[in-house]
Design a protein around this motif. Structure first.
Motif, mmCIF file in Angstrom:
data_model
loop_
_atom_site.group_PDB
_atom_site.id
_atom_site.type_symbol
_atom_site.label_atom_id
_atom_site.label_comp_id
_atom_site.label_asym_id
_atom_site.label_seq_id
_atom_site.Cartn_x
_atom_site.Cartn_y
_atom_site.Cartn_z
ATOM 1 N N ASP A 1 0.833 -1.204 0.000
ATOM 2 C CA ASP A 1 0.000 0.000 0.000
ATOM 3 C C ASP A 1 0.871 1.259 0.000
ATOM 4 O O ASP A 1 0.577 2.228 -0.710
ATOM 5 C CB ASP A 1 -0.913 0.005 1.230
ATOM 6 C CG ASP A 1 -1.840 1.213 1.246
ATOM 7 O OD1 ASP A 1 -2.687 1.315 0.343
ATOM 8 O OD2 ASP A 1 -1.717 2.055 2.160
ATOM 9 N N ALA A 2 1.950 1.232 0.785
ATOM 10 C CA ALA A 2 2.860 2.378 0.850
ATOM 11 C C ALA A 2 3.519 2.608 -0.516
ATOM 12 O O ALA A 2 3.665 3.747 -0.967
ATOM 13 C CB ALA A 2 3.931 2.140 1.915
ATOM 14 N N GLU A 3 3.900 1.502 -1.180
ATOM 15 C CA GLU A 3 4.519 1.596 -2.504
ATOM 16 C C GLU A 3 3.519 2.161 -3.523
ATOM 17 O O GLU A 3 3.873 2.974 -4.375
ATOM 18 C CB GLU A 3 4.983 0.199 -2.944
ATOM 19 C CG GLU A 3 5.845 0.203 -4.186
ATOM 20 C CD GLU A 3 6.373 -1.181 -4.545
ATOM 21 O OE1 GLU A 3 6.940 -1.318 -5.641
ATOM 22 O OE2 GLU A 3 6.197 -2.109 -3.732
ATOM 23 N N TYR A 4 2.262 1.734 -3.400
ATOM 24 C CA TYR A 4 1.208 2.199 -4.297
ATOM 25 C C TYR A 4 0.979 3.703 -4.117
ATOM 26 O O TYR A 4 0.896 4.446 -5.092
ATOM 27 C CB TYR A 4 -0.082 1.425 -4.012
ATOM 28 C CG TYR A 4 -1.250 1.799 -4.895
ATOM 29 C CD1 TYR A 4 -1.429 1.204 -6.135
ATOM 30 C CD2 TYR A 4 -2.185 2.747 -4.483
ATOM 31 C CE1 TYR A 4 -2.499 1.543 -6.952
ATOM 32 C CE2 TYR A 4 -3.252 3.101 -5.293
ATOM 33 C CZ TYR A 4 -3.409 2.488 -6.523
ATOM 34 O OH TYR A 4 -4.470 2.837 -7.328
ATOM 35 N N GLN A 5 0.877 4.134 -2.874
ATOM 36 C CA GLN A 5 0.637 5.552 -2.580
ATOM 37 C C GLN A 5 1.815 6.415 -3.045
ATOM 38 O O GLN A 5 1.622 7.522 -3.571
ATOM 39 C CB GLN A 5 0.401 5.756 -1.076
ATOM 40 C CG GLN A 5 -0.839 5.064 -0.530
ATOM 41 C CD GLN A 5 -2.114 5.481 -1.246
ATOM 42 O OE1 GLN A 5 -2.249 6.626 -1.698
ATOM 43 N NE2 GLN A 5 -3.064 4.568 -1.353
#
Length: 233
Positions: free
Chosen positions: A123-127
Motif C-alpha cells: 500500500d505504501a509503494e502504491y501511494q
C-alpha cells in the motif's frame, strides 16, 4: 551528373541534417522529456500490478484469519480436560494434541503478521507511486514545452537543409533514394561510401570477390557486415 555522384551529393548535405538530429536527440531537454514520458507510460501498468498484489494479499489474509479462528476453536475441546482425565483419558495424548494446536496457531499468527506487513508495504509503494505520477504529470507539461522550444530554435536550420536536400533529390534515381532512406530510418549513416582497397570504408570487412567483381560502371553492392552501400572508384 552520374547517379552515384547525385546520391553522394545528397549524403553530403544530409550530414548536416543528421548532425542536427543527433544534437537534438542528445540534448538535456529531450532526455528529461523522454524520461518523464516513459515513466508516465509505464506507471499505469505498475499501479495495476500493485493493486492486484494488494487484493491478492488481502484475500490471503482473510483466508488465513478464518483458518486461525477455526484452529483456535478446536482448543475448546480441551476445556473439559479435567473431566476427561477423571474418566480415565490419557492425559499425555491430550497434552500433545493441545500443544500441536498451539504450535499451529503460532505459525498462523506469524504468517498473518507477515501478510499484514506485506499489505502495508504494498500500500505504501502504491501511494508513493501515485504521488510520483501526479508530480510527473505536472512536470510533463513543463519538460515538453522546453523540448519544443529547443526544436523550434533549430527549425529554420532544419527547413533550410531539407530544402537543399529536396533540390538535390531530383537528380537521384527513385530506387536508389528509397534504399538510401530505408537505411537512414534504420539509423545507418553514412549510407554510401567507396571501397578502401578491397574493404568496406565503414566496418573494414572485405566483401566476397564475387560481389566486388560487380563494382563496375557505378554499380553498388551492400556490405554483408554493416549493410551500407559501397562502390568502387
Amino acid at each position: 551528373m552520374s547517379k552515384l555522384q547525385a546520391i553522394l551529393n545528397y549524403q553530403e548535405i544530409d550530414k548536416q541534417l543528421y548532425k542536427l538530429e543527433r544534437e537534438l536527440a542528445s540534448c538535456d531537454e529531450r532526455k528529461e522529456y523522454v524520461k518523464v514520458k516513459k515513466f508516465l507510460e509505464t506507471a499505469p501498468e505498475k499501479l495495476d500490478a500493485l493493486e492486484v498484489k494488494a487484493v491478492s494479499l488481502k484475500n490471503e489474509a482473510v483466508e488465513l484469519s478464518k483458518k486461525y479462528l477455526a484452529t483456535e476453536e478446536t482448543l475448546k475441546d480441551f476445556e473439559n480436560l479435567d473431566e476427561l482425565v477423571t474418566g480415565g483419558a490419557d492425559i499425555a495424548f491430550y497434552k500433545k494434541k493441545a500443544q500441536s494446536i498451539v504450535e499451529q496457531l503460532k505459525k498462523l499468527k506469524a504468517d498473518l503478521n507477515a501478510l499484514t506487513a506485506s499489505i502495508k508495504e504494498t500500500d505504501a509503494e502504491y501511494q508513493k507511486l501515485k504521488k510520483q505520477v501526479i508530480s510527473a504529470q505536472k512536470q510533463y507539461a513543463e519538460v515538453s514545452e522546453k523540448y519544443k522550444a529547443v526544436k523550434a530554435s533549430r527549425e529554420d536550420e532544419r527547413k533550410a537543409i531539407e530544402k537543399q536536400l529536396a533540390a538535390i533529390a531530383k537528380d537521384v534515381p527513385t530506387e536508389m533514394m528509397e534504399k538510401y532512406q530505408t537505411k537512414r530510418k534504420e539509423r545507418i549513416f553514412p549510407v554510401v561510401g567507396a571501397l578502401i582497397g578491397d574493404r568496406c570504408p565503414f566496418c573494414s570487412m572485405e566483401p566476397p570477390l564475387a560481389e566486388r567483381s560487380k563494382l563496375k560502371g557505378g554499380v553498388t553492392i551492400e556490405c554483408d557486415s554493416c549493410h551500407r552501400v559501397i562502390f568502387s572508384e
